[in-house]
Design a protein around this motif. Sequence first.
Motif, PDB file in Angstrom:
ATOM      1  N   SER A 199       0.864  -1.241   0.029  1.00 41.53           N
ATOM      2  CA  SER A 199      -0.071   0.061  -0.078  1.00 41.53           C
ATOM      3  C   SER A 199       0.631   1.094  -0.012  1.00 41.53           C
ATOM      4  O   SER A 199       1.946   1.449   0.876  1.00 41.53           O
ATOM      5  N   ILE A 200       0.382   2.056  -0.672  1.00 41.88           N
ATOM      6  CA  ILE A 200       1.154   3.474  -0.927  1.00 41.88           C
ATOM      7  C   ILE A 200       0.541   4.648  -0.206  1.00 41.88           C
ATOM      8  O   ILE A 200       0.617   5.813  -0.255  1.00 41.88           O
ATOM      9  N   LEU A 201      -0.799   4.296   0.204  1.00 40.47           N
ATOM     10  CA  LEU A 201      -1.603   5.264   0.910  1.00 40.47           C
ATOM     11  C   LEU A 201      -1.867   5.256   2.475  1.00 40.47           C
ATOM     12  O   LEU A 201      -2.073   5.985   3.195  1.00 40.47           O
ATOM     13  N   GLY A 202      -1.460   3.892   2.904  1.00 38.17           N
ATOM     14  CA  GLY A 202      -1.656   3.637   4.432  1.00 38.17           C
ATOM     15  C   GLY A 202      -2.611   2.719   4.510  1.00 38.17           C
ATOM     16  O   GLY A 202      -3.655   2.967   3.874  1.00 38.17           O
ATOM     17  N   GLY A 203      -2.722   2.025   5.616  1.00 41.98           N
ATOM     18  CA  GLY A 203      -3.612   0.969   5.769  1.00 41.98           C
ATOM     19  C   GLY A 203      -4.437   1.364   7.105  1.00 41.98           C
ATOM     20  O   GLY A 203      -4.128   2.624   7.697  1.00 41.98           O
ATOM     21  N   ARG A 204      -5.390   0.477   7.434  1.00 41.76           N
ATOM     22  CA  ARG A 204      -6.246   0.775   8.587  1.00 41.76           C
ATOM     23  C   ARG A 204      -5.548   0.370   9.980  1.00 41.76           C
ATOM     24  O   ARG A 204      -4.792  -0.434  10.020  1.00 41.76           O
ATOM     25  N   ALA A 205      -5.731   1.208  10.904  1.00 40.50           N
ATOM     26  CA  ALA A 205      -5.519   1.452  12.104  1.00 40.50           C
ATOM     27  C   ALA A 205      -6.560   1.490  13.158  1.00 40.50           C
ATOM     28  O   ALA A 205      -7.593   1.800  12.596  1.00 40.50           O
ATOM     29  N   TYR A 206      -6.287   1.594  14.423  1.00 35.55           N
ATOM     30  CA  TYR A 206      -7.140   1.727  15.271  1.00 35.55           C
ATOM     31  C   TYR A 206      -6.570   2.763  16.630  1.00 35.55           C
ATOM     32  O   TYR A 206      -5.361   2.723  16.657  1.00 35.55           O
ATOM     33  N   LEU A 207      -7.305   3.751  16.817  1.00 40.27           N
ATOM     34  CA  LEU A 207      -7.181   4.152  18.158  1.00 40.27           C
ATOM     35  C   LEU A 207      -7.294   3.334  19.313  1.00 40.27           C
ATOM     36  O   LEU A 207      -8.382   2.617  19.194  1.00 40.27           O
ATOM     37  N   ARG A 208      -6.443   3.139  20.320  1.00 39.57           N
ATOM     38  CA  ARG A 208      -6.505   2.150  21.240  1.00 39.57           C
ATOM     39  C   ARG A 208      -7.612   2.238  22.167  1.00 39.57           C
ATOM     40  O   ARG A 208      -8.108   3.175  22.722  1.00 39.57           O
ATOM     41  N   PRO A 209      -8.066   1.157  22.298  1.00 40.69           N
ATOM     42  CA  PRO A 209      -9.494   1.087  23.341  1.00 40.69           C
ATOM     43  C   PRO A 209      -8.878   0.831  24.788  1.00 40.69           C
ATOM     44  O   PRO A 209     -10.106   0.778  25.485  1.00 40.69           O
ATOM     45  N   GLU A 210      -7.751   0.594  24.931  1.00 40.65           N
ATOM     46  CA  GLU A 210      -7.162   0.476  26.458  1.00 40.65           C
ATOM     47  C   GLU A 210      -5.773   0.827  26.299  1.00 40.65           C
ATOM     48  O   GLU A 210      -5.071   0.479  25.271  1.00 40.65           O
ATOM     49  N   THR A 211      -5.029   1.055  27.476  1.00 43.28           N
ATOM     50  CA  THR A 211      -3.704   1.182  27.456  1.00 43.28           C
ATOM     51  C   THR A 211      -2.868  -0.001  27.717  1.00 43.28           C
ATOM     52  O   THR A 211      -1.613  -0.038  27.655  1.00 43.28           O
ATOM     53  N   ALA A 212      -3.461  -0.993  28.261  1.00 45.25           N
ATOM     54  CA  ALA A 212      -2.985  -2.196  28.693  1.00 45.25           C
ATOM     55  C   ALA A 212      -2.008  -2.981  27.606  1.00 45.25           C
ATOM     56  O   ALA A 212      -0.897  -3.434  27.870  1.00 45.25           O
ATOM     57  N   GLN A 213      -2.517  -2.919  26.720  1.00 44.26           N
ATOM     58  CA  GLN A 213      -1.763  -3.563  25.710  1.00 44.26           C
ATOM     59  C   GLN A 213      -0.387  -2.980  24.893  1.00 44.26           C
ATOM     60  O   GLN A 213       0.757  -3.600  24.759  1.00 44.26           O
ATOM     61  N   GLY A 214      -0.118  -1.607  25.253  1.00 43.57           N
ATOM     62  CA  GLY A 214       0.917  -1.001  24.956  1.00 43.57           C
ATOM     63  C   GLY A 214       1.746  -1.223  26.007  1.00 43.57           C
ATOM     64  O   GLY A 214       3.262  -1.385  25.941  1.00 43.57           O
ATOM     65  N   ILE A 215       1.494  -1.860  27.202  1.00 43.06           N
ATOM     66  CA  ILE A 215       2.354  -2.078  28.300  1.00 43.06           C
ATOM     67  C   ILE A 215       3.031  -3.636  28.087  1.00 43.06           C
ATOM     68  O   ILE A 215       3.823  -4.005  28.166  1.00 43.06           O
ATOM     69  N   PHE A 216       1.904  -4.553  27.446  1.00 42.40           N
ATOM     70  CA  PHE A 216       2.293  -5.755  27.233  1.00 42.40           C
ATOM     71  C   PHE A 216       3.510  -6.006  26.143  1.00 42.40           C
ATOM     72  O   PHE A 216       4.463  -6.810  26.323  1.00 42.40           O
ATOM     73  N   ILE A 217       3.268  -5.329  25.166  1.00 45.93           N
ATOM     74  CA  ILE A 217       4.145  -5.482  24.027  1.00 45.93           C
ATOM     75  C   ILE A 217       5.551  -4.606  24.345  1.00 45.93           C
ATOM     76  O   ILE A 217       6.491  -4.805  23.783  1.00 45.93           O
ATOM     77  N   ASN A 218       5.663  -4.042  25.489  1.00 47.66           N
ATOM     78  CA  ASN A 218       6.874  -3.521  26.084  1.00 47.66           C
ATOM     79  C   ASN A 218       7.459  -4.308  27.254  1.00 47.66           C
ATOM     80  O   ASN A 218       8.369  -3.664  28.019  1.00 47.66           O
ATOM     81  N   PHE A 219       6.925  -5.266  27.557  1.00 47.29           N
ATOM     82  CA  PHE A 219       7.189  -5.996  28.875  1.00 47.29           C
ATOM     83  C   PHE A 219       8.828  -6.067  28.683  1.00 47.29           C
ATOM     84  O   PHE A 219       9.350  -6.003  29.684  1.00 47.29           O
ATOM     85  N   LEU A 220       9.143  -7.018  27.619  1.00 45.89           N
ATOM     86  CA  LEU A 220      10.561  -7.058  27.468  1.00 45.89           C
ATOM     87  C   LEU A 220      11.470  -6.176  27.540  1.00 45.89           C
ATOM     88  O   LEU A 220      12.468  -5.879  28.169  1.00 45.89           O
TER      89      LEU A 220
ATOM     90  N   LEU B 242       8.058 -13.380  24.855  1.00 44.39           N
ATOM     91  CA  LEU B 242       7.986 -12.759  26.175  1.00 44.39           C
ATOM     92  C   LEU B 242       7.785 -13.477  27.297  1.00 44.39           C
ATOM     93  O   LEU B 242       7.166 -13.109  28.416  1.00 44.39           O
ATOM     94  N   SER B 243       8.431 -14.619  27.448  1.00 44.55           N
ATOM     95  CA  SER B 243       8.554 -15.365  28.624  1.00 44.55           C
ATOM     96  C   SER B 243       9.666 -14.850  29.315  1.00 44.55           C
ATOM     97  O   SER B 243      10.310 -13.912  28.991  1.00 44.55           O
ATOM     98  N   TYR B 244       9.674 -15.297  30.695  1.00 41.92           N
ATOM     99  CA  TYR B 244      10.419 -14.877  31.433  1.00 41.92           C
ATOM    100  C   TYR B 244      11.268 -16.021  32.238  1.00 41.92           C
ATOM    101  O   TYR B 244      10.906 -17.065  32.518  1.00 41.92           O
ATOM    102  N   PHE B 245      12.618 -15.640  32.214  1.00 41.03           N
ATOM    103  CA  PHE B 245      13.461 -16.857  32.831  1.00 41.03           C
ATOM    104  C   PHE B 245      14.070 -16.471  34.305  1.00 41.03           C
ATOM    105  O   PHE B 245      14.549 -15.359  34.381  1.00 41.03           O
ATOM    106  N   ASP B 246      13.573 -17.400  35.131  1.00 40.31           N
ATOM    107  CA  ASP B 246      14.027 -17.178  36.695  1.00 40.31           C
ATOM    108  C   ASP B 246      15.231 -17.733  36.846  1.00 40.31           C
ATOM    109  O   ASP B 246      15.525 -18.993  36.866  1.00 40.31           O
ATOM    110  N   GLU B 247      16.470 -16.885  37.008  1.00 39.08           N
ATOM    111  CA  GLU B 247      17.728 -17.343  37.425  1.00 39.08           C
ATOM    112  C   GLU B 247      17.707 -18.179  38.744  1.00 39.08           C
ATOM    113  O   GLU B 247      18.818 -18.941  38.857  1.00 39.08           O
ATOM    114  N   ALA B 248      16.797 -17.791  39.563  1.00 36.77           N
ATOM    115  CA  ALA B 248      17.161 -18.572  40.874  1.00 36.77           C
ATOM    116  C   ALA B 248      16.481 -20.035  40.829  1.00 36.77           C
ATOM    117  O   ALA B 248      17.222 -21.063  41.213  1.00 36.77           O
TER     118      ALA B 248
END
Length: 496
Positions: free
Chosen positions: A170-191, A339-345
Amino acid sequence: MSAPNIETIVSLAKRRGFVFPSSEIYGGLGSAWDYGPLGVEICNNVKQAWWRWMVHERDDMEGIDSSIILNPLVWKYSGHEATFNDPFVDCRKCKSRFRADKLQEEYELTHPTEGTVIYGTGVVSFAADNKCPNCGASDWTPARYFNLMFETRIGATAAEKDEVDDVGESILGGRAYLRPETAQGIFINFLNVLTTMRRKVPFGIAQIGKSFRNEVTPGNFIFRTREFEQMEMEYFVRPGNDEKVHQEWIDYCFNWFASLGISASNLRLYEQPPEELAHYAKRTVDIHYRFFPEREEEERQWDELMGIANRTDFDLKAHSKKPEDAEGKRLNPDSTEDLSYFDEATKERYYPYVIEPAAGVNRTVLAVLMDAYSERTNDKGEKRVILKLHPVLAPIKVAVLPLAKNKPEIVGMAKAIKRSLQPVMRAVYDDTGGIGKLYARQDEIGTPFCVTIDHQSLEDEAVTVRDRDSWEQERVKVADLQQHLQQKLQAPVPSE
């Protein structure tokens, strides 16, 4: 005493500059509101109080501010594209549109047996003899689902359809959404947060920001709007510890609202039954406030102020590249990270469970205003409104008032005192009325203290400090005024 209904607060909010109808000079826009000079202050105070309590006063918390517009794949794998919708019906007679599930809830509160279900599987049960709240008819269209996310376009949108280049991009740009919640922005930044801040589970990530939901039937002032601000936190814990931590956060959050001066009699905990739980939730407990005290049925007086959910490991798994289905196919072939977590202990790798306390700034402000509302009759028999806001939340902390605005010496002293207080607290100067009217005005907007400068102040270097709630007055030396007010403003609010 608290406000008898939301309409009382609507009147006060417009009259005193807390909240204005948006676009009012063009006839307004449904469920859109602008926060005025006092409204923006109380909103900022709520957010600052939440951030201080949630982030600064804890050792296991970080904050972020994620983008409002995210890659559309975020909403695909979070489940919002498929499941974030509400059922609605239209009244054929008056053409009004309503949430089908909300109408049915109202119906079931007044009908001991459920009426005839007129819509099939996949849409909420809806009684045929439901009455239209506007015209009283029972002539409904079939219910259908409506996606709550606001769509937008990325890039130029001059053409009706996207043009594509030689390789099909696409050279015009595609569909996107205004976020319906702030939570997903946290999850994708977990790492990102985990590695840059060198955190170990358990820890949390907090965020305050705007969200957008294309509600079918918004209303009740700022209680339900299409544009709103959320205060959300995602707390990552080891599976098996989630139930204990979840309960701790439920108690912790309930106590926070009480610490803001909200009466315990207007707060309650509501355990969501299994049929109300979101598809990802193991357990959700809401904190309800009595937003509608005028309603006869006790159950209808309450609605959600905050939700505290145990989201399990759904979110981190949904956005990870490794999880597979029963046939060995990747659940998310588009993600580039695990996005898994490794527990060193313990030398174990797992996907953390998530505990999510989520509150709206709008609803918190509404609850605070309703709960702080009180009335008192003065010696002349006049009814006065007093907004008994917690000092932390009050838009103005102190008003400096000259007893005689035609006396340059008094005015000069009052303005000098206001300037001395301004760097450490929100102070205003006002000489636009008699002292009685000035006191009444400050009471109505929730200012905890008024400082009056009179003729005697010129001689003894002392002022009169008046308390908003008790109307009591005391004489304080100007040299001691700042410390005196700071001590008063920091004192805890007495519990009922």
